[in-house]
Enzyme design. Structure first.
Site, PDB file in Angstrom:
ATOM      1  N   GLY A  11      -0.639  47.043  37.755  1.00 35.28           N
ATOM      2  CA  GLY A  11      -1.562  46.299  38.404  1.00 35.28           C
ATOM      3  C   GLY A  11      -2.912  46.982  38.634  1.00 35.28           C
ATOM      4  N   ARG A  72       1.702  45.733  31.947  1.00 37.55           N
ATOM      5  CA  ARG A  72       2.970  46.369  32.418  1.00 37.55           C
ATOM      6  C   ARG A  72       3.715  46.232  30.962  1.00 37.55           C
ATOM      7  NH1 ARG A  72       2.622  45.936  37.978  1.00 37.55           N
ATOM      8  NH2 ARG A  72       1.469  44.068  38.757  1.00 37.55           N
ATOM      9  N   ASP A 103       4.491  53.595  40.794  1.00 36.93           N
ATOM     10  CA  ASP A 103       5.600  54.136  40.539  1.00 36.93           C
ATOM     11  C   ASP A 103       6.008  53.992  39.089  1.00 36.93           C
ATOM     12  OD1 ASP A 103       5.654  54.221  43.189  1.00 36.93           O
ATOM     13  OD2 ASP A 103       7.873  53.501  43.269  1.00 36.93           O
ATOM     14  N   THR A 126      -2.913  51.794  43.298  1.00 38.95           N
ATOM     15  CA  THR A 126      -2.258  50.448  43.267  1.00 38.95           C
ATOM     16  C   THR A 126      -2.680  50.024  44.679  1.00 38.95           C
ATOM     17  OG1 THR A 126      -0.170  49.527  44.185  1.00 38.95           O
ATOM     18  CG2 THR A 126      -0.219  51.624  44.250  1.00 38.95           C
ATOM     19  N   ASP A 128      -0.906  48.347  46.577  1.00 42.81           N
ATOM     20  CA  ASP A 128       0.289  48.446  47.755  1.00 42.81           C
ATOM     21  C   ASP A 128       0.246  49.475  48.726  1.00 42.81           C
ATOM     22  OD1 ASP A 128       0.663  46.053  46.475  1.00 42.81           O
ATOM     23  OD2 ASP A 128       2.179  46.785  45.309  1.00 42.81           O
ATOM     24  N   ASP A 130       2.105  52.052  48.377  1.00 42.89           N
ATOM     25  CA  ASP A 130       3.545  52.468  48.725  1.00 42.89           C
ATOM     26  C   ASP A 130       3.915  53.792  47.575  1.00 42.89           C
ATOM     27  OD1 ASP A 130       2.989  51.020  45.913  1.00 42.89           O
ATOM     28  OD2 ASP A 130       5.026  49.807  46.233  1.00 42.89           O
ATOM     29  N   ARG A 172       5.151  43.197  47.277  1.00 44.55           N
ATOM     30  CA  ARG A 172       6.348  42.856  46.819  1.00 44.55           C
ATOM     31  C   ARG A 172       7.626  43.769  47.502  1.00 44.55           C
ATOM     32  NH1 ARG A 172       5.844  42.762  40.522  1.00 44.55           N
ATOM     33  NH2 ARG A 172       5.164  44.415  40.945  1.00 44.55           N
TER      34      ARG A 172
HETATM   35  O1  F6P Z   1       1.829  46.271  42.427  1.00 40.73           O
HETATM   36  C1  F6P Z   1       0.867  45.586  42.829  1.00 40.73           C
HETATM   37  C2  F6P Z   1       1.035  44.167  43.155  1.00 40.73           C
HETATM   38  O2  F6P Z   1      -0.383  43.635  43.619  1.00 40.73           O
HETATM   39  C3  F6P Z   1       1.902  43.592  43.929  1.00 40.73           C
HETATM   40  O3  F6P Z   1       1.839  43.701  45.387  1.00 40.73           O
HETATM   41  C4  F6P Z   1       2.178  42.397  43.441  1.00 40.73           C
HETATM   42  O4  F6P Z   1       3.466  41.756  44.070  1.00 40.73           O
HETATM   43  C5  F6P Z   1       2.074  42.540  42.236  1.00 40.73           C
HETATM   44  O5  F6P Z   1       1.138  43.399  41.729  1.00 40.73           O
HETATM   45  C6  F6P Z   1       1.613  41.169  41.220  1.00 40.73           C
HETATM   46  O6  F6P Z   1       1.649  41.511  40.210  1.00 40.73           O
HETATM   47  P1  F6P Z   1       1.236  40.602  38.863  1.00 40.73           P
HETATM   48  O7  F6P Z   1      -0.405  40.414  38.728  1.00 40.73           O
HETATM   49  O8  F6P Z   1       1.536  41.298  37.776  1.00 40.73           O
HETATM   50  O9  F6P Z   1       1.615  39.052  39.029  1.00 40.73           O
END
Ligand code: F6P
Length: 323
Positions: A11, A72, A103, A126, A128, A130, A172
């Site tokens: 992301g 991704r 990660d 990120t 997040d 995390d 998530r």
């Molecule tokens: O990894 C970051 C994140 O923002 C998460 O918090 C979220 O669930 C996810 O990406 C959403 O990803 P995408 O844009 O691929 O749907």
């Protein structure tokens, strides 16, 4: 180190451009050729990248997203995909690789490095937050500011209509965004994946702190064990007859926007430091920040462990909740 390749993956997060700018400029300072790869590992597999110049990174520090693009990549999880990716690095005589992401990005880099003996450094990018081994990831602070701005606005309408709002934020598997924004926006409750949500207890909390008040705000991390904001609303609704309930999903607005001062600073410092580490023949590390200090951590450890939010925040939110 004559040529350093770099990519952004997973992301996107605000501040990735500041990191790219710092990597390019630091490389050029040391007469190293900076080689940007488009769209993360997918671009590496497909052979898309270019040598970058000062002009490529002029005026990008203030922009969200990533000028290199991100992805991704499912193909990179296959040995065949990684073989093609490495061939591209080899053809371009790349001596070291910097990856910016979470990660999954670090796991990909580690496997590539083990299979091909290429030096790698990871930067935590990120929203997040995390990632193990750092207090802040690139993009987290901007996302927090975006969320609190949105919650302030939601509070206006919640107060005007005497409503109870469940505001869903990203995360998530992690409650960092939820916990930090709940504290910073003065929310009444927060639900995160790291703790078990007790629906009957939540109903009682809502009844008690909504008494005589114009609004109640509950921040819900999208990955909470009892579900997302709509799921939670649906579960409490039968027990809250006469209350006006709404939910609001903030979604991808949390990932965009001009990076905050903090994100620009840590991304710039981390990007430059990553180049210095490769020059010192360091490999297999992630860069982090603790207070004002840049730190490093073994990438293997960063993958194995998961960053955990400080649950003292939760206690403070409970303590401050109106009875
Ligand atoms: O990894 C970051 C994140 O923002 C998460 O918090 C979220 O669930 C996810 O990406 C959403 O990803 P995408 O844009 O691929 O749907």
């Amino acid at each position: 180190m004559k040529k350093i390749a770099f990519l952004t993956s997973g992301g996107d997060s605000p501040g990735m451009n500041a990191a790219i700018r710092a990597i390019v400029k630091t490389c050029l300072h040391y007469n190293i050729t900076p080689f940007g790869i488009y769209d993360g590992y997918q671009g590496m597999i497909e052979g898309r990248g270019k040598e970058m110049t000062y002009a490529d990174v002029d005026n990008i520090i203030q922009y969200g997203g990533t000028i290199l693009g991100t992805a991704r990549s499912a193909d990179f999880k296959t040995a065949e995909g990684r073989k093609r990716a490495y061939e591209f690095l080899n053809q371009n005589q790349v001596d070291g690789l910097i990856v910016v992401g979470g990660d999954g990005t670090f796991t990909g880099a580690t496997i590539l490095s083990q299979e091909n003996n290429i030096p790698i450094i990871g930067l935590p990018g990120t929203i997040d937050n995390d990632i193990y081994g750092t207090e802040y990831t690139i993009g987290f602070d901007t996302a927090l500011n975006t969320v609190i701005d949105a919650v302030d606005k939601i509070r206006d309408t919640a107060s005007s209509h005497h409503r109870i709002f469940f505001v869903e934020v990203m995360g998530r598997d992690a409650g960092f965004i939820a916990l930090h924004t709940a504290l910073a926006s003065g929310a009444d409750s927060v639900l995160i994946p790291e703790t078990i949500t007790d629906i009957p207890k939540l109903v009682e909390e809502i009844k008690s702190h909504n008494k005589g008040r114009r609004s109640t705000i509950i921040i819900v991390a999208e990955g909470d064990d009892e579900g997302n904001a709509l799921d939670i609303l649906t579960k409490v609704k039968p027990h809250l007859d006469g209350y006006d309930l709404r939910h609001s999903v903030l979604g991808h607005i949390q990932r965009g926007g001009s990076p905050s001062a903090l994100d620009r600073k840590i991304a710039t410092r981390m990007g430059s430091y990553a180049v210095e580490l490769l020059i010192q023949n360091k490999t297999g590390l992630t860069v982090g920040v603790r207070g004002e200090q840049l730190t490093t951590c073994q990438i293997s450890e960063a993958i194995k462990e998961h960053g955990a939010p400080d649950l003292a925040y939760l206690k403070l939110i409970e303590l401050l909740r109106t009875k």
